[in-house]
Scaffold this motif. Structure first.
Motif, PDB file in Angstrom:
ATOM      1  N   PRO A  31     -57.132 -66.098 -25.686  1.00 38.95           N
ATOM      2  CA  PRO A  31     -58.469 -65.577 -25.379  1.00 38.95           C
ATOM      3  C   PRO A  31     -59.525 -66.637 -25.701  1.00 38.95           C
ATOM      4  CG  PRO A  31     -57.221 -64.035 -26.762  1.00 38.95           C
ATOM      5  CD  PRO A  31     -56.431 -65.298 -26.708  1.00 38.95           C
ATOM      6  N   GLU A  32     -60.607 -66.587 -24.986  1.00 42.59           N
ATOM      7  CA  GLU A  32     -61.754 -67.498 -25.168  1.00 42.59           C
ATOM      8  C   GLU A  32     -61.390 -68.970 -24.955  1.00 42.59           C
ATOM      9  OE1 GLU A  32     -63.462 -66.506 -28.968  1.00 42.59           O
ATOM     10  OE2 GLU A  32     -63.534 -64.373 -28.476  1.00 42.59           O
ATOM     11  N   THR A  33     -60.546 -69.200 -23.985  1.00 46.72           N
ATOM     12  CA  THR A  33     -60.172 -70.581 -23.644  1.00 46.72           C
ATOM     13  C   THR A  33     -61.348 -71.260 -22.935  1.00 46.72           C
ATOM     14  OG1 THR A  33     -57.820 -70.119 -23.507  1.00 46.72           O
ATOM     15  CG2 THR A  33     -58.595 -71.991 -22.224  1.00 46.72           C
ATOM     16  N   GLN A  34     -61.705 -72.431 -23.437  1.00 46.83           N
ATOM     17  CA  GLN A  34     -62.856 -73.153 -22.866  1.00 46.83           C
ATOM     18  C   GLN A  34     -62.429 -74.004 -21.664  1.00 46.83           C
ATOM     19  OE1 GLN A  34     -66.059 -72.928 -24.260  1.00 46.83           O
ATOM     20  NE2 GLN A  34     -65.127 -71.343 -25.552  1.00 46.83           N
ATOM     21  N   SER A  35     -63.357 -74.174 -20.743  1.00 50.23           N
ATOM     22  CA  SER A  35     -63.071 -75.078 -19.624  1.00 50.23           C
ATOM     23  C   SER A  35     -62.953 -76.497 -20.177  1.00 50.23           C
ATOM     24  CB  SER A  35     -64.206 -75.006 -18.608  1.00 50.23           C
ATOM     25  OG  SER A  35     -63.800 -75.612 -17.410  1.00 50.23           O
ATOM     26  N   GLY A  36     -61.953 -77.215 -19.738  1.00 54.18           N
ATOM     27  CA  GLY A  36     -61.764 -78.596 -20.220  1.00 54.18           C
ATOM     28  C   GLY A  36     -60.853 -78.670 -21.429  1.00 54.18           C
ATOM     29  N   SER A  37     -60.491 -77.502 -22.011  1.00 50.31           N
ATOM     30  CA  SER A  37     -59.596 -77.574 -23.177  1.00 50.31           C
ATOM     31  C   SER A  37     -58.172 -77.858 -22.701  1.00 50.31           C
ATOM     32  CB  SER A  37     -59.655 -76.286 -23.988  1.00 50.31           C
ATOM     33  OG  SER A  37     -59.205 -75.220 -23.198  1.00 50.31           O
ATOM     34  N   LYS A  38     -57.373 -78.361 -23.640  1.00 48.26           N
ATOM     35  CA  LYS A  38     -56.031 -78.818 -23.260  1.00 48.26           C
ATOM     36  C   LYS A  38     -54.977 -78.126 -24.095  1.00 48.26           C
ATOM     37  CE  LYS A  38     -57.011 -83.506 -21.936  1.00 48.26           C
ATOM     38  NZ  LYS A  38     -57.368 -84.711 -22.586  1.00 48.26           N
ATOM     39  N   THR A  39     -53.798 -78.006 -23.519  1.00 48.97           N
ATOM     40  CA  THR A  39     -52.663 -77.537 -24.306  1.00 48.97           C
ATOM     41  C   THR A  39     -51.473 -78.455 -24.014  1.00 48.97           C
ATOM     42  OG1 THR A  39     -51.312 -75.636 -24.869  1.00 48.97           O
ATOM     43  CG2 THR A  39     -51.864 -75.846 -22.559  1.00 48.97           C
TER      44      THR A  39
END
Lengths: 101, 305
Positions: free
Chosen positions: B250-258
């Protein structure tokens, strides 16, 4: 290393018409590996291209051992620089794609 | 096919001694030898020119013939016949260089032994090095093999045609862009019983529309709808080895990576070892909102402020 990956140093010398002393000197200078099994010198197959190159420098171009050492060092440095440039180019390409630069 | 000035190729005068020629050849050979100039096609071609010039000028008989016929090399055979059948035919001074300057042109085709057509015309195919009977190793060939990223992902076989011969090679998974492999004995033929040269294949890995590769790691971007990004959920991701389900926090930001461990590219010659897959989330803002949706977002806005 299995013996199947090794070439008898003497066999190499006979095939390329070089003295054993030459490859022994290359070994002493740390330019090639020689594996000794029961007092017989063997060259790992993976070393063949390098050894063939050094043999050509010695016999085609008449370069002495000191010259070969210097050349081998510079060629390695050149290769490593090329690899660094290549890696940086790849990285740059990736960033350009990811960030649309 | 143009006349080639072997003297200018070696940078010596026409009166150079055998020793001068030997010195000049050795100096240039050390400068342009392919082993000292890896992957430099220009140096390789220059080395062939130097070799050819040395082949002619270091052999007294060839040099004599070359000096004698000069620019009239195309008629050398006829001159020789004429010379044999009549006295006082073509003497030493008749058809020499006479101080004329010719520019060497090696742009023509080289034969399989690395000699120009000019050389072949003057000395014939068997004219090369036969007198000295020295064995020369054949020329190394360089080739490029273009693979797409999917091909490079798995170990597979390919058949290459080199000089009319089919060579079947196994390409291990994980081969890198720019990596070079050597196929011993598949280069140019040796001269006078010398061994064949080698074939060096450089792999060029083509770009993929959805995956970027860096070393053994892969990078890709996944588009997330706003609601999954906000509330979390699951997305299906197409990888090079099949579909996988990816959990979205939840609340994953645009541009974040996994990072997905061991879902990257196979490591070269390391069975069952893989790099990682990095996924960058790109959150898509919904468009064409209905009036009701807009109203609900306004409500949310009020709650947030």
């Amino acid at each position: 290393m299995e013996k199947g990956d090794l070439i008898r140093a003497e066999e190499f010398c006979n095939h390329y018409h070089v003295e054993y002393g030459f490859i022994s000197e290359l070994h002493s200078s740390g330019l090639i590996e020689i594996t000794t099994i029961e007092e017989t010198g063997y060259i790992p197959q993976s070393q063949l291209p390098e050894l063939e190159k050094l043999t050509r420098l010695r016999y085609d171009l008449d370069i002495n051992l000191e010259g070969i050492e210097a050349i081998a060092h510079l060629l390695n440095r050149n290769k490593s620089l090329q690899e660094t440039i290549h890696g940086l180019e790849e990285k740059l390409k990736l960033y350009e794609t990811l960030y649309g630069v | 096919m143009a006349f080639i000035d072997y003297y200018s190729v070696l940078g010596v005068s026409k009166t150079a001694t055998t020793e001068d020629i030997k010195k000049a050849y050795r100096k240039l050979a050390r400068q342009y030898h392919p082993d000292l100039n890896p992957n430099d096609k220009q140096a390789h071609s220059r080395f062939q020119q130097i070799n050819e010039a040395n082949e002619v000028l270091s052999d007294p008989e060839k040099r004599k013939k070359y000096d004698q016929y000069g620019k009239d090399w195309q008629h050398a055979e006829q001159f020789e016949k004429a010379g044999q059948s009549s006295t006082g035919g073509f003497g030493q001074g008749g058809q020499g260089f006479g101080g004329q300057a010719w520019s060497g042109d090696f742009s023509g085709a080289m034969n399989e032994e690395g000699f120009s057509e000019f050389f072949e015309s003057l000395f014939g195919r068997t004219g090369s090095r036969s007198k000295r009977n020295v064995k020369f190793r054949g020329e190394d060939y360089n080739a490029e093999l273009h693979l797409n990223l999917v091909d490079a992902f798995t170990t597979h076989q390919q058949t290459l045609t080199v000089n009319g011969k089919n060579i079947r090679i196994t390409i291990p998974a994980g081969v890198q862009n720019g990596q070079v492999i050597r196929l011993k004995g598949h280069g140019g033929p040796g001269v006078n019983g010398g061994q064949n040269g080698d074939l060096y294949i450089t792999f060029i890995i083509l770009d993929h529309a959805h995956f970027k590769r860096m070393g053994d790691d892969l990078y890709t971007t996944v588009e997330l709808d706003l609601y999954t990004a906000l509330l979390g959920g699951e997305v299906t991701l197409d990888t090079l080895s099949g579909k996988i389900k990816l959990k979205v926090q939840p609340e994953t930001q645009s541009g974040s990576k996994t990072r997905l461990k061991d879902k990257g590219f196979p490591m070269y010659k390391k069975e069952n070892e893989k790099g990682d897959l990095y996924v960058t989330f790109n959150v898509k803002i919904p468009t064409h909102l209905t009036e009701q949706q807009k109203e609900l977002f306004r409500e949310l806005q009020k709650l947030s402020s």
